[in-house]
Design a protein around this motif. Structure first.
Motif, PDB file in Angstrom:
ATOM      1  N   ILE A   1       8.097 -29.914  34.893  1.00  0.00           N
ATOM      2  CA  ILE A   1       9.386 -29.235  35.061  1.00  0.00           C
ATOM      3  C   ILE A   1      10.360 -30.256  35.640  1.00  0.00           C
ATOM      4  N   ILE A   2      11.465 -30.483  34.956  1.00  0.00           N
ATOM      5  CA  ILE A   2      12.492 -31.397  35.451  1.00  0.00           C
ATOM      6  C   ILE A   2      13.604 -30.559  36.066  1.00  0.00           C
ATOM      7  N   HIS A   3      13.715 -30.603  37.385  1.00  0.00           N
ATOM      8  CA  HIS A   3      14.696 -29.787  38.093  1.00  0.00           C
ATOM      9  C   HIS A   3      15.779 -30.641  38.736  1.00  0.00           C
ATOM     10  N   GLY A   4      15.621 -31.944  38.719  1.00  0.00           N
ATOM     11  CA  GLY A   4      16.592 -32.847  39.338  1.00  0.00           C
ATOM     12  C   GLY A   4      16.424 -32.877  40.846  1.00  0.00           C
ATOM     13  N   GLN A   5      17.004 -33.882  41.463  1.00  0.00           N
ATOM     14  CA  GLN A   5      16.889 -34.003  42.921  1.00  0.00           C
ATOM     15  C   GLN A   5      17.905 -33.108  43.608  1.00  0.00           C
ATOM     16  N   GLY A   6      19.055 -32.876  42.988  1.00  0.00           N
ATOM     17  CA  GLY A   6      20.016 -31.893  43.466  1.00  0.00           C
ATOM     18  C   GLY A   6      20.634 -32.148  44.820  1.00  0.00           C
ATOM     19  N   LYS A   7      20.595 -33.364  45.271  1.00  0.00           N
ATOM     20  CA  LYS A   7      21.142 -33.660  46.598  1.00  0.00           C
ATOM     21  C   LYS A   7      22.604 -34.079  46.488  1.00  0.00           C
ATOM     22  N   ARG A   8      23.445 -33.482  47.298  1.00  0.00           N
ATOM     23  CA  ARG A   8      24.838 -33.875  47.414  1.00  0.00           C
ATOM     24  C   ARG A   8      24.987 -34.575  48.757  1.00  0.00           C
ATOM     25  N   PRO A   9      26.008 -35.412  48.911  1.00  0.00           N
ATOM     26  CA  PRO A   9      26.156 -36.131  50.187  1.00  0.00           C
ATOM     27  C   PRO A   9      26.155 -35.225  51.422  1.00  0.00           C
ATOM     28  N   ALA A  10      26.778 -34.062  51.320  1.00  0.00           N
ATOM     29  CA  ALA A  10      26.841 -33.163  52.479  1.00  0.00           C
ATOM     30  C   ALA A  10      25.564 -32.338  52.657  1.00  0.00           C
TER      31      ALA A  10
ATOM     32  N   THR B   1      10.685 -37.248  42.619  1.00  0.00           N
ATOM     33  CA  THR B   1      10.938 -35.984  43.306  1.00  0.00           C
ATOM     34  C   THR B   1      11.928 -35.088  42.553  1.00  0.00           C
ATOM     35  N   GLY B   2      12.446 -35.575  41.428  1.00  0.00           N
ATOM     36  CA  GLY B   2      13.337 -34.767  40.598  1.00  0.00           C
ATOM     37  C   GLY B   2      12.593 -33.980  39.537  1.00  0.00           C
ATOM     38  N   ALA B   3      11.262 -34.011  39.600  1.00  0.00           N
ATOM     39  CA  ALA B   3      10.437 -33.290  38.635  1.00  0.00           C
ATOM     40  C   ALA B   3       9.133 -32.873  39.307  1.00  0.00           C
TER      41      ALA B   3
END
Length: 69
Positions: A12-21, A54-56
């Motif tokens: 499953i590829i969900h992406g890391q999804g981290k934004r700077p904040a 960690t994005g998958a």
């Protein structure tokens, strides 16, 4: 994608999804909660770097037998 008689592994590829904040990966956490509560999921873990790190996530899923619903 690997298959055995009673289980199969998927990525499953969900992406890391981290934004700077943001310090946490919201989608990855939501996927983990969903996987923990799904009775067909046998195990899951972060993927190797070549597959997304960690994005998958690798997920081991119990396959239904021919007579199971």
């Amino acid at each position: 994608h690997t298959q055995t008689h009673r289980q199969t592994a998927v990525l499953i590829i969900h992406g890391q999804g981290k934004r700077p904040a943001q310090k946490r990966a919201v989608l990855k956490e939501a996927v983990a909660v969903w996987l923990q509560h799904d009775p067909v999921v046998l195990a899951y873990c972060s993927a190797q770097p070549k597959d997304g790190s960690t994005g998958a996530s690798y997920v081991l899923i119990k396959k239904k037998g021919i007579n199971e619903k």
